[in-house]
Design a protein around this motif. Structure first.
Motif, short mmCIF file in Angstrom:
data_model
loop_
_atom_site.label_atom_id
_atom_site.label_comp_id
_atom_site.label_asym_id
_atom_site.label_seq_id
_atom_site.Cartn_x
_atom_site.Cartn_y
_atom_site.Cartn_z
N LYS A 41 0.85 -1.19 0.00
CA LYS A 41 0.00 0.00 0.00
C LYS A 41 0.88 1.23 0.00
O LYS A 41 2.03 1.20 0.47
N LEU A 42 0.36 2.34 -0.53
CA LEU A 42 1.12 3.58 -0.55
C LEU A 42 1.57 3.95 0.86
O LEU A 42 0.79 3.90 1.82
N GLY A 43 2.84 4.30 0.96
CA GLY A 43 3.40 4.72 2.24
C GLY A 43 3.97 3.59 3.07
O GLY A 43 4.60 3.85 4.11
N GLU A 44 3.79 2.33 2.63
CA GLU A 44 4.33 1.20 3.39
C GLU A 44 5.82 1.02 3.10
O GLU A 44 6.26 1.16 1.96
N PRO A 45 6.61 0.70 4.12
CA PRO A 45 8.06 0.53 3.92
C PRO A 45 8.39 -0.80 3.25
O PRO A 45 7.67 -1.80 3.43
N LEU A 46 9.47 -0.81 2.48
CA LEU A 46 9.95 -2.02 1.83
C LEU A 46 11.16 -2.58 2.59
O LEU A 46 11.85 -1.85 3.30
N PRO A 47 11.44 -3.87 2.42
CA PRO A 47 12.62 -4.45 3.07
C PRO A 47 13.92 -3.78 2.63
O PRO A 47 14.00 -3.18 1.55
N LYS A 48 14.93 -3.89 3.46
CA LYS A 48 16.23 -3.31 3.15
C LYS A 48 16.88 -4.00 1.95
O LYS A 48 16.71 -5.19 1.73
N TYR A 49 17.57 -3.21 1.20
CA TYR A 49 18.33 -3.62 0.02
C TYR A 49 17.45 -3.87 -1.20
O TYR A 49 17.88 -4.48 -2.18
N TRP A 50 16.25 -3.37 -1.17
CA TRP A 50 15.40 -3.45 -2.35
C TRP A 50 15.59 -2.26 -3.28
O TRP A 50 14.91 -2.14 -4.30
N HIS A 51 16.52 -1.38 -2.98
CA HIS A 51 16.69 -0.20 -3.83
C HIS A 51 17.19 -0.56 -5.23
O HIS A 51 17.03 0.22 -6.17
N TRP A 52 17.80 -1.76 -5.40
CA TRP A 52 18.28 -2.14 -6.72
C TRP A 52 17.14 -2.47 -7.68
O TRP A 52 17.36 -2.66 -8.88
N PHE A 53 15.91 -2.50 -7.20
CA PHE A 53 14.76 -2.76 -8.07
C PHE A 53 14.24 -1.46 -8.69
O PHE A 53 13.29 -1.49 -9.48
N PHE A 54 14.87 -0.35 -8.33
CA PHE A 54 14.44 0.96 -8.81
C PHE A 54 15.67 1.75 -9.30
O PHE A 54 16.81 1.36 -9.06
N CYS A 55 15.43 2.86 -9.97
CA CYS A 55 16.51 3.72 -10.48
C CYS A 55 17.50 2.92 -11.32
O CYS A 55 18.72 3.00 -11.14
N TRP A 56 16.97 2.12 -12.26
CA TRP A 56 17.84 1.33 -13.13
C TRP A 56 18.72 2.23 -13.99
O TRP A 56 18.28 3.27 -14.50
N GLU A 57 19.95 1.80 -14.21
CA GLU A 57 20.81 2.45 -15.20
C GLU A 57 20.70 1.64 -16.50
O GLU A 57 21.13 0.49 -16.55
N THR A 58 20.10 2.22 -17.52
CA THR A 58 19.86 1.51 -18.77
C THR A 58 20.56 2.22 -19.92
O THR A 58 21.02 3.36 -19.80
N ALA A 59 20.65 1.53 -21.06
CA ALA A 59 21.29 2.11 -22.24
C ALA A 59 20.80 1.38 -23.48
O ALA A 59 20.31 0.24 -23.41
#
Length: 275
Positions: A41-59
């Motif tokens: 749900k909006l505002g709910e925290p995610l587990p630690k180290y899940w940041h690699w699922f976002f802000c992808w570096e693509t090309a």
């Protein structure tokens, strides 16, 4: 090899990537790690180290190298003269959790370039700082060590090193080809050692598909955060030997803040400390 002047010119280069912590990718990660109790749900925290699922570096494909990664020289990482890449380890400081719906910014900074000589010859270690922010609030800082190696003609596994301590708590696990594909997609990791068996065997001389380093680290971070009852603030890991698809490995934990992974032979694969 880069000259000292070329190293100096490349240091402190930055790239900024913006993203939203969305429910769709969070749901994929929840299913992948089988965390049934996680509220999406909006505002709910995610587990630690899940940041690699976002802000992808693509090309674009034309900017990728033979291994599937962005070719050095086409992003902030210069061409060091060594073609093979591996994730050597990371040091992470956790400050605030990612929340579903949060707008985040990843700031990537090239911090160091160091040439080294090991038992198998010369190599280069690239130090990358990843800072994740929500507006002016820093959520976490992860410093990666990326190791660039020369080509090889055979699999030169590190000298076997059994762990010298008995685990106070351990869990056995293994990953399938399907799971490696899903994790590659979830992290937008196109490194061919995780999905292209022919490439693994004929180019990088691995005996089979390689389990992602950050996926192994996620297992240790999960064990550490559970041991610290959700108060994990610092985690540092070092990758020592690969784990291969379908091979069972053991996640080990201790009350002293040490966590590690051993392969099916009991050889140390990843070491870490947490607090």
């Amino acid at each position: 090899m880069l000259t000292q002047e070329e190293i100096r010119k490349n240091l402190h280069k930055r790239k900024v990537i913006k993203d939203t912590v969305d429910i769709a990718r969070s749901r994929v990660a929840k299913d992948f790690f089988q965390i049934n109790k996680l509220e999406l749900k909006l505002g709910e925290p995610l587990p630690k180290y899940w940041h690699w699922f976002f802000c992808w570096e693509t090309a674009q494909d034309k900017l990728l190298g033979l291994d599937g990664h962005i070719k050095p020289g086409n992003n902030i990482i210069p061409d060091t003269g060594f073609p093979r890449r591996m994730w050597g380890g990371s040091e992470i400081n956790f400050f605030e959790p990612l929340l579903i719906g949060m707008e985040i910014t990843r700031i990537i900074t090239l911090e160091s370039i160091n040439y080294k000589r090991g038992n198998s010859g010369d190599f280069c270690i690239i130090g990358i700082k990843n800072e994740l922010k929500n507006d002016e609030t820093t959520l976490l800082i992860e410093r990666q060590s990326l190791i660039y190696l020369p080509v090889r003609t055979e699999f030169d596994k590190s000298v076997p090193k059994p762990h010298d301590k008995l685990s106070e708590d351990c869990l056995n696990r293994k990953y399938t080809e399907n799971q490696l594909f899903k994790y590659s997609a979830l992290t937008m990791n196109s490194h061919r050692i995780h999905y292209d068996l022919d490439y693994c065997k004929t180019v990088e001389y691995y005996p089979s598909l390689v389990v992602h380093g950050p996926l192994l680290a996620q297992n240790l971070i999960g064990a550490a955060d559970q041991r610290f009852e959700g108060r994990l603030q610092f985690f540092k890991f070092r990758a020592l030997n690969p784990i291969f698809v379908s091979d069972e490995f053991t996640i080990n934990a201790s009350d002293s803040g040490e966590f590690w992974i051993t392969d099916k032979f009991g050889i140390l694969s990843m070491s870490s400390v947490a607090s």
